[in-house]
Design a protein around this motif. Structure first.
Motif, PDB file in Angstrom:
ATOM      1  N   VAL A  89      35.569  47.283  38.430  1.00  0.00           N
ATOM      2  CA  VAL A  89      35.982  46.598  37.210  1.00  0.00           C
ATOM      3  C   VAL A  89      34.921  45.544  36.914  1.00  0.00           C
ATOM      4  N   ASP A  90      34.381  45.562  35.701  1.00  0.00           N
ATOM      5  CA  ASP A  90      33.452  44.517  35.292  1.00  0.00           C
ATOM      6  C   ASP A  90      34.265  43.383  34.685  1.00  0.00           C
ATOM      7  N   ASP A  97      29.260  35.188  31.476  1.00  0.00           N
ATOM      8  CA  ASP A  97      28.758  35.819  32.698  1.00  0.00           C
ATOM      9  C   ASP A  97      29.627  37.020  33.045  1.00  0.00           C
ATOM     10  N   ARG A  98      29.018  37.968  33.753  1.00  0.00           N
ATOM     11  CA  ARG A  98      29.741  39.172  34.180  1.00  0.00           C
ATOM     12  C   ARG A  98      29.624  39.354  35.677  1.00  0.00           C
ATOM     13  N   VAL A  99      30.720  39.791  36.264  1.00  0.00           N
ATOM     14  CA  VAL A  99      30.768  40.062  37.689  1.00  0.00           C
ATOM     15  C   VAL A  99      31.461  41.408  37.882  1.00  0.00           C
ATOM     16  N   ARG A 100      30.878  42.244  38.719  1.00  0.00           N
ATOM     17  CA  ARG A 100      31.478  43.550  39.010  1.00  0.00           C
ATOM     18  C   ARG A 100      32.313  43.435  40.276  1.00  0.00           C
ATOM     19  N   ALA A 101      33.573  43.817  40.186  1.00  0.00           N
ATOM     20  CA  ALA A 101      34.469  43.855  41.342  1.00  0.00           C
ATOM     21  C   ALA A 101      34.517  45.299  41.828  1.00  0.00           C
ATOM     22  N   GLU A 102      33.903  45.557  42.984  1.00  0.00           N
ATOM     23  CA  GLU A 102      33.961  46.894  43.567  1.00  0.00           C
ATOM     24  C   GLU A 102      35.257  47.012  44.342  1.00  0.00           C
ATOM     25  N   LEU A 103      35.967  48.139  44.154  1.00  0.00           N
ATOM     26  CA  LEU A 103      37.296  48.309  44.723  1.00  0.00           C
ATOM     27  C   LEU A 103      37.288  49.273  45.891  1.00  0.00           C
ATOM     28  N   ASP A 104      38.170  49.024  46.857  1.00  0.00           N
ATOM     29  CA  ASP A 104      38.369  49.955  47.971  1.00  0.00           C
ATOM     30  C   ASP A 104      39.276  51.088  47.519  1.00  0.00           C
ATOM     31  N   GLY A 105      38.923  52.276  47.899  1.00  0.00           N
ATOM     32  CA  GLY A 105      39.779  53.433  47.641  1.00  0.00           C
ATOM     33  C   GLY A 105      39.847  53.837  46.190  1.00  0.00           C
ATOM     34  N   ASP A 106      40.742  54.771  45.922  1.00  0.00           N
ATOM     35  CA  ASP A 106      40.921  55.317  44.578  1.00  0.00           C
ATOM     36  C   ASP A 106      41.913  54.460  43.811  1.00  0.00           C
ATOM     37  N   CYS A 107      41.539  54.058  42.647  1.00  0.00           N
ATOM     38  CA  CYS A 107      42.400  53.249  41.792  1.00  0.00           C
ATOM     39  C   CYS A 107      42.518  53.956  40.443  1.00  0.00           C
ATOM     40  N   SER A 108      42.950  55.205  40.492  1.00  0.00           N
ATOM     41  CA  SER A 108      42.906  56.075  39.320  1.00  0.00           C
ATOM     42  C   SER A 108      43.785  55.604  38.164  1.00  0.00           C
TER      43      SER A 108
END
Length: 153
Positions: A89-90, A97-108
């Motif tokens: 999620v950006d 400012d923008r920050v990308r949140a990288e997620l664990d697992g599938d968040c479909s």
């Protein structure tokens, strides 16, 4: 040295005053009360799917973003919006400012209902490795790490 009988007299007088009924509309003595308020704050972050049309006109050339080392935590009150993809999620912060949140697992189910919830901890921060994003359908996706996004030139 204070007189012990004087202290005892003052104590008896205060008890007697408290036991005496007050005339209507008057308060005699001091009444103490305690109120405890407990609550939770959940922030709903508006989002749009990656590739979905924006509310404002887009520039002719889309912006390319480069990932840099990001912060460990973000102040929850700085969240302004989000752009949702399948595994990240950006987050658009107040100020641009923008920050990308990288997620664990599938968040479909993340982008299905057009938004998600973030519950900040007691410190008012949303932290990678500790906090998660909750989809509106009830799923939970842990934030693995944050990366700062910088526009490529």
């Amino acid at each position: 040295m204070p007189n012990p009988s004087l202290a005892a007299f003052a104590l008896i007088a205060s008890i007697a005053a408290a036991a005496t009924p007050a005339p209507a509309g008057q308060v005699i003595g001091t009444e103490l009360a305690q109120v405890t308020i407990r609550g939770r704050i959940i922030i709903r972050v508006p989002s749009r799917l990656r590739g979905a049309p924006a509310q404002q006109p887009t520039p002719a050339q889309p912006i390319k973003w480069a990932e840099k080392k990001g912060p460990k935590c973000i102040a929850a009150d700085q969240l302004g919006g989000a752009i949702v993809a399948t595994d990240y999620v950006d987050l658009v912060l107040r100020g641009g400012d923008r920050v990308r949140a990288e997620l664990d697992g599938d968040c479909s189910g993340l982008g299905y209902y057009g938004g998600f919830y973030v519950k900040p901890s007691a410190d008012g921060q949303v932290c990678a490795g500790r906090d998660s994003i909750r989809t509106r359908s009830g799923d939970q996706c842990t934030i693995r790490k944050f990366k700062k996004l910088v526009a490529k030139k």
